[in-house]
Write a protein that holds these residues in place. Sequence first.
Motif, PDB file in Angstrom:
ATOM      1  N   TYR A 140     -13.367 -40.396  20.985  1.00 56.23           N
ATOM      2  CA  TYR A 140     -14.520 -39.508  21.109  1.00 56.23           C
ATOM      3  C   TYR A 140     -14.395 -38.574  22.303  1.00 56.23           C
ATOM      4  CZ  TYR A 140     -17.165 -41.637  17.344  1.00 56.23           C
ATOM      5  OH  TYR A 140     -17.584 -42.045  16.106  1.00 56.23           O
ATOM      6  N   LYS A 141     -13.741 -39.026  23.367  1.00 58.08           N
ATOM      7  CA  LYS A 141     -13.510 -38.132  24.510  1.00 58.08           C
ATOM      8  C   LYS A 141     -12.583 -36.992  24.122  1.00 58.08           C
ATOM      9  CE  LYS A 141     -14.283 -41.593  28.117  1.00 58.08           C
ATOM     10  NZ  LYS A 141     -13.660 -42.403  29.207  1.00 58.08           N
ATOM     11  N   VAL A 142     -11.521 -37.321  23.374  1.00 55.28           N
ATOM     12  CA  VAL A 142     -10.599 -36.283  22.921  1.00 55.28           C
ATOM     13  C   VAL A 142     -11.285 -35.325  21.964  1.00 55.28           C
ATOM     14  CG1 VAL A 142      -8.491 -35.858  21.590  1.00 55.28           C
ATOM     15  CG2 VAL A 142      -8.535 -37.698  23.290  1.00 55.28           C
ATOM     16  N   LEU A 143     -12.030 -35.883  20.999  1.00 53.18           N
ATOM     17  CA  LEU A 143     -12.712 -35.050  20.009  1.00 53.18           C
ATOM     18  C   LEU A 143     -13.724 -34.128  20.666  1.00 53.18           C
ATOM     19  CD1 LEU A 143     -13.175 -34.330  17.036  1.00 53.18           C
ATOM     20  CD2 LEU A 143     -14.809 -36.219  16.915  1.00 53.18           C
ATOM     21  N   GLN A 144     -14.435 -34.640  21.660  1.00 57.72           N
ATOM     22  CA  GLN A 144     -15.439 -33.834  22.342  1.00 57.72           C
ATOM     23  C   GLN A 144     -14.814 -32.652  23.075  1.00 57.72           C
ATOM     24  OE1 GLN A 144     -18.675 -32.925  22.023  1.00 57.72           O
ATOM     25  NE2 GLN A 144     -19.169 -35.080  22.256  1.00 57.72           N
ATOM     26  N   LYS A 145     -13.609 -32.850  23.611  1.00 52.70           N
ATOM     27  CA  LYS A 145     -12.935 -31.758  24.316  1.00 52.70           C
ATOM     28  C   LYS A 145     -12.343 -30.732  23.357  1.00 52.70           C
ATOM     29  CE  LYS A 145     -11.770 -34.443  28.443  1.00 52.70           C
ATOM     30  NZ  LYS A 145     -10.671 -34.983  29.301  1.00 52.70           N
ATOM     31  N   MET A 146     -12.088 -31.149  22.128  1.00 52.48           N
ATOM     32  CA  MET A 146     -11.430 -30.260  21.179  1.00 52.48           C
ATOM     33  C   MET A 146     -12.404 -29.437  20.358  1.00 52.48           C
ATOM     34  SD  MET A 146      -8.400 -32.808  19.835  1.00 52.48           S
ATOM     35  CE  MET A 146      -7.665 -31.592  18.762  1.00 52.48           C
ATOM     36  N   THR A 147     -13.657 -29.864  20.254  1.00 55.55           N
ATOM     37  CA  THR A 147     -14.624 -29.165  19.418  1.00 55.55           C
ATOM     38  C   THR A 147     -15.800 -28.682  20.250  1.00 55.55           C
ATOM     39  OG1 THR A 147     -16.054 -29.365  17.472  1.00 55.55           O
ATOM     40  CG2 THR A 147     -15.809 -31.324  18.847  1.00 55.55           C
ATOM     41  N   LEU A 228      -3.883 -26.889  15.773  1.00 56.69           N
ATOM     42  CA  LEU A 228      -3.040 -25.763  15.388  1.00 56.69           C
ATOM     43  C   LEU A 228      -2.752 -24.871  16.587  1.00 56.69           C
ATOM     44  CD1 LEU A 228      -4.680 -24.789  11.968  1.00 56.69           C
ATOM     45  CD2 LEU A 228      -2.461 -25.875  12.305  1.00 56.69           C
ATOM     46  N   ARG A 229      -3.756 -24.630  17.385  1.00 60.06           N
ATOM     47  CA  ARG A 229      -3.564 -23.794  18.569  1.00 60.06           C
ATOM     48  C   ARG A 229      -2.660 -24.472  19.582  1.00 60.06           C
ATOM     49  NH1 ARG A 229      -9.822 -21.631  19.467  1.00 60.06           N
ATOM     50  NH2 ARG A 229      -9.964 -20.493  17.487  1.00 60.06           N
ATOM     51  N   LEU A 230      -2.837 -25.784  19.731  1.00 55.74           N
ATOM     52  CA  LEU A 230      -1.996 -26.511  20.681  1.00 55.74           C
ATOM     53  C   LEU A 230      -0.533 -26.502  20.247  1.00 55.74           C
ATOM     54  CD1 LEU A 230      -4.199 -29.631  21.577  1.00 55.74           C
ATOM     55  CD2 LEU A 230      -3.710 -27.635  22.992  1.00 55.74           C
ATOM     56  N   SER A 231      -0.291 -26.649  18.946  1.00 58.81           N
ATOM     57  CA  SER A 231       1.090 -26.622  18.468  1.00 58.81           C
ATOM     58  C   SER A 231       1.714 -25.257  18.700  1.00 58.81           C
ATOM     59  CB  SER A 231       1.152 -26.993  16.981  1.00 58.81           C
ATOM     60  OG  SER A 231       0.443 -26.057  16.197  1.00 58.81           O
ATOM     61  N   ALA A 232       0.942 -24.193  18.482  1.00 59.28           N
ATOM     62  CA  ALA A 232       1.448 -22.836  18.741  1.00 59.28           C
ATOM     63  C   ALA A 232       1.705 -22.635  20.237  1.00 59.28           C
ATOM     64  CB  ALA A 232       0.446 -21.801  18.233  1.00 59.28           C
ATOM     65  N   LEU A 233       0.775 -23.111  21.075  1.00 57.02           N
ATOM     66  CA  LEU A 233       0.949 -22.985  22.515  1.00 57.02           C
ATOM     67  C   LEU A 233       2.154 -23.785  22.987  1.00 57.02           C
ATOM     68  CD1 LEU A 233      -0.104 -22.003  25.261  1.00 57.02           C
ATOM     69  CD2 LEU A 233      -1.578 -24.033  25.333  1.00 57.02           C
ATOM     70  N   PHE A 272      15.211 -32.937  20.104  1.00 55.80           N
ATOM     71  CA  PHE A 272      13.909 -32.705  20.722  1.00 55.80           C
ATOM     72  C   PHE A 272      13.170 -31.577  20.010  1.00 55.80           C
ATOM     73  CE2 PHE A 272      11.380 -30.312  23.863  1.00 55.80           C
ATOM     74  CZ  PHE A 272      10.434 -31.272  24.148  1.00 55.80           C
ATOM     75  N   LEU A 273      13.870 -30.447  19.820  1.00 55.46           N
ATOM     76  CA  LEU A 273      13.238 -29.316  19.143  1.00 55.46           C
ATOM     77  C   LEU A 273      12.916 -29.648  17.687  1.00 55.46           C
ATOM     78  CD1 LEU A 273      15.332 -26.326  20.548  1.00 55.46           C
ATOM     79  CD2 LEU A 273      13.044 -27.065  21.209  1.00 55.46           C
ATOM     80  N   GLY A 274      13.790 -30.435  17.024  1.00 51.73           N
ATOM     81  CA  GLY A 274      13.501 -30.847  15.655  1.00 51.73           C
ATOM     82  C   GLY A 274      12.255 -31.704  15.563  1.00 51.73           C
ATOM     83  N   GLY A 275      12.071 -32.596  16.536  1.00 57.77           N
ATOM     84  CA  GLY A 275      10.863 -33.421  16.561  1.00 57.77           C
ATOM     85  C   GLY A 275       9.613 -32.590  16.758  1.00 57.77           C
ATOM     86  N   ILE A 276       9.675 -31.601  17.659  1.00 65.30           N
ATOM     87  CA  ILE A 276       8.527 -30.728  17.884  1.00 65.30           C
ATOM     88  C   ILE A 276       8.204 -29.942  16.616  1.00 65.30           C
ATOM     89  CG2 ILE A 276       7.687 -28.748  19.200  1.00 65.30           C
ATOM     90  CD1 ILE A 276       7.798 -31.375  20.763  1.00 65.30           C
ATOM     91  N   GLN A 277       9.215 -29.467  15.926  1.00 66.76           N
ATOM     92  CA  GLN A 277       8.984 -28.717  14.693  1.00 66.76           C
ATOM     93  C   GLN A 277       8.341 -29.590  13.614  1.00 66.76           C
ATOM     94  OE1 GLN A 277      12.934 -27.345  13.903  1.00 66.76           O
ATOM     95  NE2 GLN A 277      12.710 -25.466  15.103  1.00 66.76           N
ATOM     96  N   LEU A 278       8.799 -30.834  13.483  1.00 68.71           N
ATOM     97  CA  LEU A 278       8.218 -31.724  12.490  1.00 68.71           C
ATOM     98  C   LEU A 278       6.761 -32.059  12.822  1.00 68.71           C
ATOM     99  CD1 LEU A 278      11.184 -34.177  11.802  1.00 68.71           C
ATOM    100  CD2 LEU A 278      10.282 -32.401  10.288  1.00 68.71           C
ATOM    101  N   ILE A 279       6.457 -32.255  14.093  1.00 70.61           N
ATOM    102  CA  ILE A 279       5.067 -32.502  14.497  1.00 70.61           C
ATOM    103  C   ILE A 279       4.195 -31.305  14.145  1.00 70.61           C
ATOM    104  CG2 ILE A 279       3.545 -32.824  16.476  1.00 70.61           C
ATOM    105  CD1 ILE A 279       5.771 -34.470  17.778  1.00 70.61           C
ATOM    106  N   SER A 280       4.684 -30.105  14.451  1.00 70.05           N
ATOM    107  CA  SER A 280       3.920 -28.893  14.147  1.00 70.05           C
ATOM    108  C   SER A 280       3.723 -28.733  12.647  1.00 70.05           C
ATOM    109  CB  SER A 280       4.636 -27.667  14.724  1.00 70.05           C
ATOM    110  OG  SER A 280       4.753 -27.760  16.127  1.00 70.05           O
TER     111      SER A 280
END
Length: 327
Positions: A140-147, A228-233, A272-280
């Motif tokens: 809930y702390k994470v959700l509250q900061k994201m919305t 989505l914004r965090l993955s782009a950032l 490392f970059l492959g993992g980031i791409q799969l997460i995104s």
Amino acid sequence: MKTVTILVPAYNEEAVLGQLYDRLKIVMNGIPSYNFELLFVNDGSQDNTLSIIKSMRMRDERVSYVDLSRNFGKEIAMIAGLDHAAGDAVIIIDADLQDPPELIPEMIYYWEQGYDDVYAKRKSRTGETWLKKWTSSAYYKVLQKMTRIPIQENTGDFRLLDRRCVEALKQLREAQRYTKGMFSWIGYNKKEILFDRDPRAAGETKWNYGKLMDLAIEGITSFTTTPLRLSALFGCVISFFAFMFMIWIIVKTLLIGDPVAGYPSLMTIILFLGGIQLISLGIIGEYLGRIFNETKNRPLYFVDEYNNERALNQENHKVEKRTCVHQ
């Protein structure tokens, strides 16, 4: 006299329904100035839940039930109950008696004072492990900061909703639902009351960590696009550092003559970059999957039986009939 609907979603709750009914009956009989409708939504139970509810209806005319054609999940069961509720206010309560029915008179009192959404907030959570409490608090702390929507922490579905809140929720027909967030999204005048949550009275919980994880993902993807914004950032930051590292390698090789590192560093960077791409891609996939499900525009549920009557395969047939009667 005003009518209050007590809405109870039920899935394989045969072990606790008797206790629930006894306590609710005491509460309803103790408030003679209101008419009550005790509305059960049988969410495709595999045990004797439906037959127990039917026997209650034979003894008490205040009992109604909606029998869904299969198990659609609690979130869908709640909107099915709201669609069929006839009351001027609706109180949602779980069948497991972790939420005490004895709070209902206090909820009605605040409703009469002008509050539209009287929700119960837990002071303590008896019977839950420290891991579940900690993960719930962190989520809930994470959700509250994201919305931007103020999601209430330590609150469940136990609340009283005025008819205009019910009508607002009925307009939200999205297939993948996070009702706790919807309660906040619709707004209106809210009132918090505190209580100590009891352990489950009988039976076993239907919520395992897998289902809780699904619900958490629903909450995040339903009310914010921050992932989505965090993955782009994150991608921009990694690209910047990768570019700077590339410049450093070129300068070091040309000016100093230091050979470029070989296989180990190359594989580390690629993985490392492959993992980031799969997460995104996974984050994008979650939102794309929601779009896919919503564009099907399927009915949220089908009713098999409503108060001893076989239902048509039209989600809103009974709803429209009940709405006309209520108006």
